[in-house]
Motif scaffolding. Structure first.
Motif, PDB file in Angstrom:
ATOM      1  N   ILE A  55       0.972  -1.330  -0.110  1.00 50.96           N
ATOM      2  CA  ILE A  55       0.052   0.303  -0.003  1.00 50.96           C
ATOM      3  C   ILE A  55       0.958   1.122   0.063  1.00 50.96           C
ATOM      4  O   ILE A  55       0.772   1.705  -0.399  1.00 50.96           O
ATOM      5  CB  ILE A  55      -1.272   0.083   1.142  1.00 50.96           C
ATOM      6  N   ASP A  56       1.591   1.163   0.089  1.00 53.34           N
ATOM      7  CA  ASP A  56       3.141   2.692   1.069  1.00 53.34           C
ATOM      8  C   ASP A  56       3.354   2.929  -0.342  1.00 53.34           C
ATOM      9  O   ASP A  56       3.762   4.413  -0.734  1.00 53.34           O
ATOM     10  CB  ASP A  56       3.496   2.141   2.042  1.00 53.34           C
ATOM     11  N   LEU A  57       3.694   1.870  -1.016  1.00 49.95           N
ATOM     12  CA  LEU A  57       5.096   2.094  -1.841  1.00 49.95           C
ATOM     13  C   LEU A  57       3.244   2.433  -3.274  1.00 49.95           C
ATOM     14  O   LEU A  57       3.917   3.139  -4.371  1.00 49.95           O
ATOM     15  CB  LEU A  57       5.575   0.282  -2.686  1.00 49.95           C
ATOM     16  N   THR A  58       2.049   1.834  -3.838  1.00 53.41           N
ATOM     17  CA  THR A  58       1.569   1.702  -4.665  1.00 53.41           C
ATOM     18  C   THR A  58       1.037   2.994  -4.344  1.00 53.41           C
ATOM     19  O   THR A  58       1.242   4.133  -5.706  1.00 53.41           O
ATOM     20  CB  THR A  58       0.538   1.450  -3.994  1.00 53.41           C
ATOM     21  N   ASN A  59       0.895   3.867  -3.159  1.00 54.43           N
ATOM     22  CA  ASN A  59       0.759   5.333  -2.646  1.00 54.43           C
ATOM     23  C   ASN A  59       1.340   6.288  -3.508  1.00 54.43           C
ATOM     24  O   ASN A  59       1.530   7.320  -3.374  1.00 54.43           O
ATOM     25  CB  ASN A  59      -0.045   5.776  -1.403  1.00 54.43           C
ATOM     26  N   SER A  63       3.399   5.131 -11.484  1.00 59.38           N
ATOM     27  CA  SER A  63       2.347   3.905 -10.846  1.00 59.38           C
ATOM     28  C   SER A  63       3.262   2.737 -12.177  1.00 59.38           C
ATOM     29  O   SER A  63       3.076   1.672 -12.121  1.00 59.38           O
ATOM     30  CB  SER A  63       1.170   4.231 -11.034  1.00 59.38           C
ATOM     31  N   GLY A  64       3.878   3.130 -13.592  1.00 58.21           N
ATOM     32  CA  GLY A  64       4.078   2.943 -14.297  1.00 58.21           C
ATOM     33  C   GLY A  64       5.388   2.717 -14.273  1.00 58.21           C
ATOM     34  O   GLY A  64       5.836   2.155 -15.447  1.00 58.21           O
ATOM     35  N   VAL A  89       2.662  -2.872  -8.355  1.00 57.86           N
ATOM     36  CA  VAL A  89       3.275  -3.046  -8.332  1.00 57.86           C
ATOM     37  C   VAL A  89       4.123  -5.043  -8.965  1.00 57.86           C
ATOM     38  O   VAL A  89       5.238  -4.477  -9.151  1.00 57.86           O
ATOM     39  CB  VAL A  89       3.577  -3.774  -6.274  1.00 57.86           C
ATOM     40  N   PHE A  90       3.747  -5.647  -8.869  1.00 50.62           N
ATOM     41  CA  PHE A  90       3.871  -7.189  -9.867  1.00 50.62           C
ATOM     42  C   PHE A  90       4.635  -6.893 -11.192  1.00 50.62           C
ATOM     43  O   PHE A  90       5.119  -7.642 -11.625  1.00 50.62           O
ATOM     44  CB  PHE A  90       2.366  -7.546  -9.492  1.00 50.62           C
TER      45      PHE A  90
END
Length: 310
Positions: free
Chosen positions: A123-127, A135-136, A169-170
């Protein structure tokens, strides 16, 4: 059991058990603080940023570690990635993620399980990546010890997540460097068997993290099987995921080698030694150290368009 007895024998006189586990925050607390335990800065911290970044590299610490101190050599003012990597990878954004990975603490140890930490990392890394329109962007992890297990679980959680934004992330992870990660367990789990009185002071413990490190632990095995299956499937589908495993060459006093070469490596992928013990293998002082050259060499090879030379 002899090794565990040796640890118990010296534990009463040792200043802190964390010294045998992983790079940790061992600096003395400030005079204004009434809590003698180390701080636990959590979440994402940006070590190095640039407006034209083309890749993110996220560092994740291990057991009893800290997002800064784990990667900072003695008498150095900053983590080595922030000092040594920008000249090698000037277009890489360097991040560190922190979480409460203390299992023995003078006040209250976090009761989070490994999966809880993995969810928080995801969650932290995505945010963070969403907040800066990244994000890409390709993503690489560098993880020490327990941090490698947290990363693997976070990646698996990201895969086919019901929340589409958490799948990034994946989808964009391109490589992982594991540093002393106990893929197959570690004797350090025996610390959970030592009574608090044997450690010299009353402690609060988070035994769930130690249980994960026990050899043949079912969760550890499940993480490894699922992760390896994912890597194989991706490789067969044409997607290349870069993986390098670093293992410690030197033992710690009394404890010996915390993570064996057999546990720290993954079959079919490059395994590289660092001439240091488990605690110091994630700390570099200069770019002339062979451990740094080997690790930086991998990062530069994985992102050749960003490299500036050897």
């Amino acid at each position: 059991m002899r090794r565990l007895k040796d640890v118990l024998r010296v534990a009463r006189s040792a200043p802190a058990p964390s010294a045998l586990l992983s790079p940790s925050d061992s600096d003395p607390p400030s005079p204004a603080s009434s809590d003698p335990s180390p701080p636990f800065p959590d979440g994402i911290k940006v070590w190095y940023d640039c407006p034209d970044a083309t890749i993110d590299i996220c560092f994740v610490h291990g057991l009893t570690g800290n997002r800064d101190s784990t990667w900072t050599a003695s008498k150095q003012s900053k983590p080595w990635p922030a000092m040594l990597l920008p000249s090698k990878l000037p277009h890489a954004r360097l991040l560190a993620w922190g979480y409460d990975a203390y299992v023995v603490q003078a006040s209250v140890a976090s009761k989070n399980r490994l999966t809880d930490h993995a969810v928080n990392l995801l969650i932290d890394l995505t945010n963070d990546r969403d907040s800066c329109d990244a994000s890409g962007r390709p993503l690489i992890f560098v993880a020490h010890s327990l941090g490698g297990l947290v990363c693997k679980e976070a990646i698996m959680l990201s895969r086919n997540h019901p929340e589409p934004h958490l799948c990034n992330v994946f989808e964009h992870m391109t490589g992982i460097i594991f540093m002393g990660t106990p893929h197959r367990g570690s004797w350090i789990a025996d610390w959970m068997k030592i009574p608090a009185s044997g450690l010299g002071v009353l402690k609060s413990t988070n035994k769930s993290l130690l249980q994960v490190l026990a050899t043949d632990n079912q969760l550890l095995e499940s993480i490894q099987v699922r992760f390896w299956s994912m890597v194989r499937e991706q490789r067969e589908s044409g997607r290349r995921l870069e993986i390098t495993c670093f293992f410690e060459e030197l033992p710690l006093p009394v404890a010996g080698k915390v993570v064996s070469k057999e546990s720290a490596t993954i079959e079919g992928y490059m395994s590289v030694s660092v001439h240091a013990n488990h605690r110091d293998m994630a700390k570099f002082r200069t770019e002339n150290e062979n451990g740094f050259k080997r690790l930086a060499g991998d990062l530069m090879r994985w992102v050749p368009s960003l490299s500036t030379g050897a």
